[in-house]
Design a protein around this motif. Sequence first.
Motif, PDB file in Angstrom:
ATOM      1  N   TRP A  45      -1.041  -9.491  -3.652  1.00 28.46           N
ATOM      2  CA  TRP A  45      -0.338  -9.538  -2.374  1.00 28.46           C
ATOM      3  C   TRP A  45      -0.370  -8.139  -1.779  1.00 28.46           C
ATOM      4  O   TRP A  45      -0.057  -7.159  -2.471  1.00 28.46           O
ATOM      5  N   LEU A  46      -0.750  -8.036  -0.507  1.00 24.81           N
ATOM      6  CA  LEU A  46      -0.677  -6.746   0.174  1.00 24.81           C
ATOM      7  C   LEU A  46       0.452  -6.889   1.177  1.00 24.81           C
ATOM      8  O   LEU A  46       0.401  -7.782   2.030  1.00 24.81           O
ATOM      9  N   ASN A  47       1.449  -6.067   1.057  1.00 24.72           N
ATOM     10  CA  ASN A  47       2.622  -6.236   1.913  1.00 24.72           C
ATOM     11  C   ASN A  47       2.245  -6.026   3.386  1.00 24.72           C
ATOM     12  O   ASN A  47       1.977  -4.913   3.822  1.00 24.72           O
ATOM     13  N   PRO A  97       0.968   1.412   4.540  1.00 25.42           N
ATOM     14  CA  PRO A  97      -0.469   1.328   4.848  1.00 25.42           C
ATOM     15  C   PRO A  97      -1.005  -0.102   4.772  1.00 25.42           C
ATOM     16  O   PRO A  97      -1.875  -0.479   5.541  1.00 25.42           O
ATOM     17  N   THR A  98      -0.444  -0.909   3.835  1.00 24.71           N
ATOM     18  CA  THR A  98      -0.975  -2.263   3.658  1.00 24.71           C
ATOM     19  C   THR A  98      -0.722  -3.159   4.869  1.00 24.71           C
ATOM     20  O   THR A  98      -1.261  -4.259   4.938  1.00 24.71           O
ATOM     21  N   SER A  99       0.095  -2.700   5.824  1.00 22.70           N
ATOM     22  CA  SER A  99       0.314  -3.529   7.012  1.00 22.70           C
ATOM     23  C   SER A  99      -0.854  -3.392   7.984  1.00 22.70           C
ATOM     24  O   SER A  99      -0.945  -4.125   8.962  1.00 22.70           O
ATOM     25  N   ASN A 100      -1.759  -2.438   7.703  1.00 20.19           N
ATOM     26  CA  ASN A 100      -2.908  -2.219   8.581  1.00 20.19           C
ATOM     27  C   ASN A 100      -4.125  -3.000   8.065  1.00 20.19           C
ATOM     28  O   ASN A 100      -4.531  -2.853   6.918  1.00 20.19           O
ATOM     29  N   GLN A 101      -4.700  -3.812   8.950  1.00 20.85           N
ATOM     30  CA  GLN A 101      -5.827  -4.663   8.554  1.00 20.85           C
ATOM     31  C   GLN A 101      -6.999  -3.828   8.010  1.00 20.85           C
ATOM     32  O   GLN A 101      -7.655  -4.212   7.058  1.00 20.85           O
TER      33      GLN A 101
END
Lengths: 325, 516
Positions: free
Chosen positions: B278-280, B285-289
Motif C-alpha cells: 500500500w502506498l499512502n 511523497p507517496t501521495s504523488n503519482q
Amino acid sequence: MSIIVAILSRAGKAILTLLAIAILNFFLLHAAPGDPAVVLAGEAGAADEQMIEQLRERFGLDQPLYVQLGKYVGGIVQLDLGYSFRQGAPVAQLIAERLPATLLLTLTAFFISLILGIALGASASARVGKPSDTVLTTLALLFYATPLYWLALMAVLVFSVWLGWLPGFGYETVGAGYTGFARMLDIGQHLVLPALTLGLFFMAVYMRMTRASMLEVAQLDFVKTAKAKGLSPREIRRRHILRNAILPVVTLAGLQAGQLVGGAVLTETVFAWPGIGRLMFESLAARDYNTILGVFLVSAAMVILFNIATDIVYRIVDPRIGARA
Amino acid sequence: MKNYLKATTFLIAAALAAPLAAQQAGGRLDIVVQPEPPGLVLGLVQNGPTQLVAGDIYESLLRYDTDLKPMPGLAKSWEISDDGLTYTFKLQEGVKWHDGEAFSADDVVFSADVFLRETHARLRASLAHVESITAPDPLTVVFQLKQPFGPFINAFETGTMPIMPKHIYEGTDFANNPANAKPIGTGPFKFDEWVKGSHIHLVKNEDYYVDGLPYLDEVYYRVIPDAAARAVAFETGEVSVLPGGSVENWDIPRLAKMDGVCVTEKGWEFFAPHAWMWLNNREGPTSNQKFRQAVMYAMDREFMKDVVWNGFGKVATGPVSSRTNYYSDDVTMYNHDPEKAKALLAEMGYDGEPVRILPLPYGETWQRWAEAVRQNLSEVGINVEIDSTDVAGWNEKTSQWDYDMAFTYLYQYGDPALGVSRNYTADRIKKGSPWNNVEGYENPELDKKWAAAAVMVTPEERAAAYAEIQKEIVDDVPVAWMQELTFPTIYRCDVKDLVTTGIGVNDGPRNTWIEK
C-alpha cells in the motif's frame, strides 16, 4: 510458630501483590496496539464494520476500559479467570489443559539441573585445578553461554534427524493409542531432548555456583576445625562445606522454580511441546487478553509461592535464619 | 543416460508390479497445520488454518478445479438462467450430517440466508445481490438475484459458503453454541478429537455420499509451532504433507531434493494470493503519482522473486492476478529501470523526505522482502526506514492509516468483483479495517467502471470492461504491485491426488490415497 506467622503474613501480602499484578498487566496489555477483534477478523482475510463491531461486542471490548477492568478484577476475586472468546473456552480450562505438560517438562528439567549441577559442582570443587575440573568447568561455561534455541535445534538435528534415537518434537506419539506403562515410556522418550535442553543452562549455573561457593567455604575456620578434629575429607565436604555453601544455590533454584510455568516458551516452541508457554505466546500475538492475563496471573502466583517455599527451605538448611527473623 | 536407464528400469519394474494404478483405500495422512486454528466451525471462523482443517468436515454446493471451473459438491447439478438472475441447484441424494440427521435444501437456505448472513463478512457482500433464497423441494435450492452478478458462481466454495446444520444451530446463539466444540458437517471426514497444542484428529466418514470416497481412514493435523521443526518433522517422516507456507522458503529446495518428495505450486488458483505494498495516497511523497511510478521502476521485482521467494511465484503486472478470471496483460510494464525512476523523482522534485516501510510480520521472508525494497529504493535516492511490529500492531497501523508503504497480500477468489475491486474503489475507504481501500485511492471514473463490470451479464462484456480498468489503473499506481504468490505444497510422492482442486489441500484429503 514463627514460621506459621511468617507464612500467614507473606500470604496476605501475596494476595495484594497478585491483585496489583493483575491490574498492572491489564493496563499494559490494553496499551499495546491492536485488539483481538481486529486480529481475528484480519485472519479471515475480509471483514466489514459489522463484523468488527460484532466481535468487539462479543468480546466485551465495546465497553469503557474501567468497566472491563472492573469485570475482570471482579472475576479474579471469585477465582474466575474469565473466558477466551478467541478459543471459545474458559481460560481456566485452557490453562488446565496445558499445565500438566509444562509442569512435567519444567519440573524434570528443574530436578535434572539441580541434582546434576550440585553433584558436578561439588565434585569439581574437590578436584580443583585438575584436568577433570577443567573439563567440567569448560563444559559448564559452554552450556551457560550457548543460546537455548540453538542448542535445541542442534539436539534435534543430531539425536532425531541423524541418529534417529529420540523423537524430535511433540509430547507423545500421535495416534499410537498407547496406554499405561507404554504411554509413560513414550512420553518419557519425547521428554528427553526438551528437558535436557531446558535443564542444561541451569545445570551449568548451579554447577559453577556450587563449585565457587564450596571453594570459598572451604577456606573458613570451622572447616579447619573439622579437619583438626580428624573428620574424613568426604565427611567434611558433605556435612560442613556443602551445607554452608548451598544457600546461594537455593536462592537461584527459587528463582528458577518461579519460572516453572512461563519460562519454557522457547523450548516448548522448538519441540512442539503443548505447554502453557506457547499458549501465552500465541495468545499474546492474537491479543487474547483474558488468556494472557490468566497465564500471567498463574505464573505470578507460582513465583510468589516459590519465593515463600524458598524462604522455608532457607530456614531448614540454615536454622540461624529463622532465629534471627 | 545413466539416469534415463535407471528411470526406465524403474518404470518397467513399476509397471510389472502394479499394472493398474488403482486407488488404494486405507491409511493415515499427517498434515502440518500452522498456526493452530482458533476454532473449527467454518461458518464462524474463516482464517487459513481453519479452512485447511474444516475443509474436510464441511462442504458447500460446488467445488472448483484448478482452472476455476465449477464441479459438483453438495449440488450434483446446477443451472443459471439466461438473464443471469436465477441459480438453480439440484442437491445430491442420501446426504447425511455426521450426527446421522438427513441433509436437505432447508440446511442450505438456513446457512446462506440466516447463519452466514450474520457471521460471514465476505459472503455477506455477495449476498447483497441476492433477492431471495428458496427451497421449492428438499433437493432443490434457488437463488434469485436482484441484478446479474457474474462472480456469484464463485460463491459456492467451502470457505465462502460452508453449509451448516440447521437442526443444530437454528434459533441458537451461533458463536456460543456448545455444539461448536464438536463440528458437524457433511464432508468426507468427521471430527474426532482436538488435543490443543498438539493435533486435530479426523476420521473417515463411512456414510459419505460418494461411493468409495474417501480412501483414507484418518487424517491428523499436526500443530508444530517452529518452522525449522516443521521441516524436521517432514524429513523424519513424522508428517507427509507441508501445506503452502509451512516452512521458510529457503528450506523448500533442500526438502524438494530429498528422495520421494514431490512439490506442486497448484492448488492456490481460487485464492490467487496477490502481494503489494500500500502506498499512502493521502500524504507524504507517496501521495504523488510520479513518486509511486518511480517506486515501481526502482524495484527489481524479478530479482526479489528469485532471491527472496526462491523463484516461486510470478511478478505481478497489475491489480488482477493472472490466475484470476478477466486478467489482462495489456498494461504498462514496470521493468527494473533505475534511471527512469531517478528522472521521475527529479521531475516531481523529491526532497529526500524519508518514507517508512511496514513489512508484514509473517516471518523471515517478509522481513527480507522489505530489506530488498529498501535496498532498491535507496539506490535511486529514496530514504527508507523499516518500521517493524507484530501482527496485531500491523493490523492497527494499517487500519488506522499510520504508514507510508505497507506490505500486504490478499486473496482474489477467482473474480475481480470479489477480490480485487474492494481495494481500489472510494466507497471502500474506511478506517478500522485492513482489507479495503487502505491506500486511499480515489478515482470516481474508475469507480463507475468497477461497479458496471461487476453486474454485466456476459463474460465477454466483463472481460472487455476489466481490461480497460486494468490498463488505466496500472498507470496510476495506487499501490505497488509486487508478486503473485505461490505457496508450494511439499509432500511425499506416495501421497496421490492430494491437490486436485483450486483450493488445494483445503479439500484435498477427499480424493487422496496412499500408494503402498
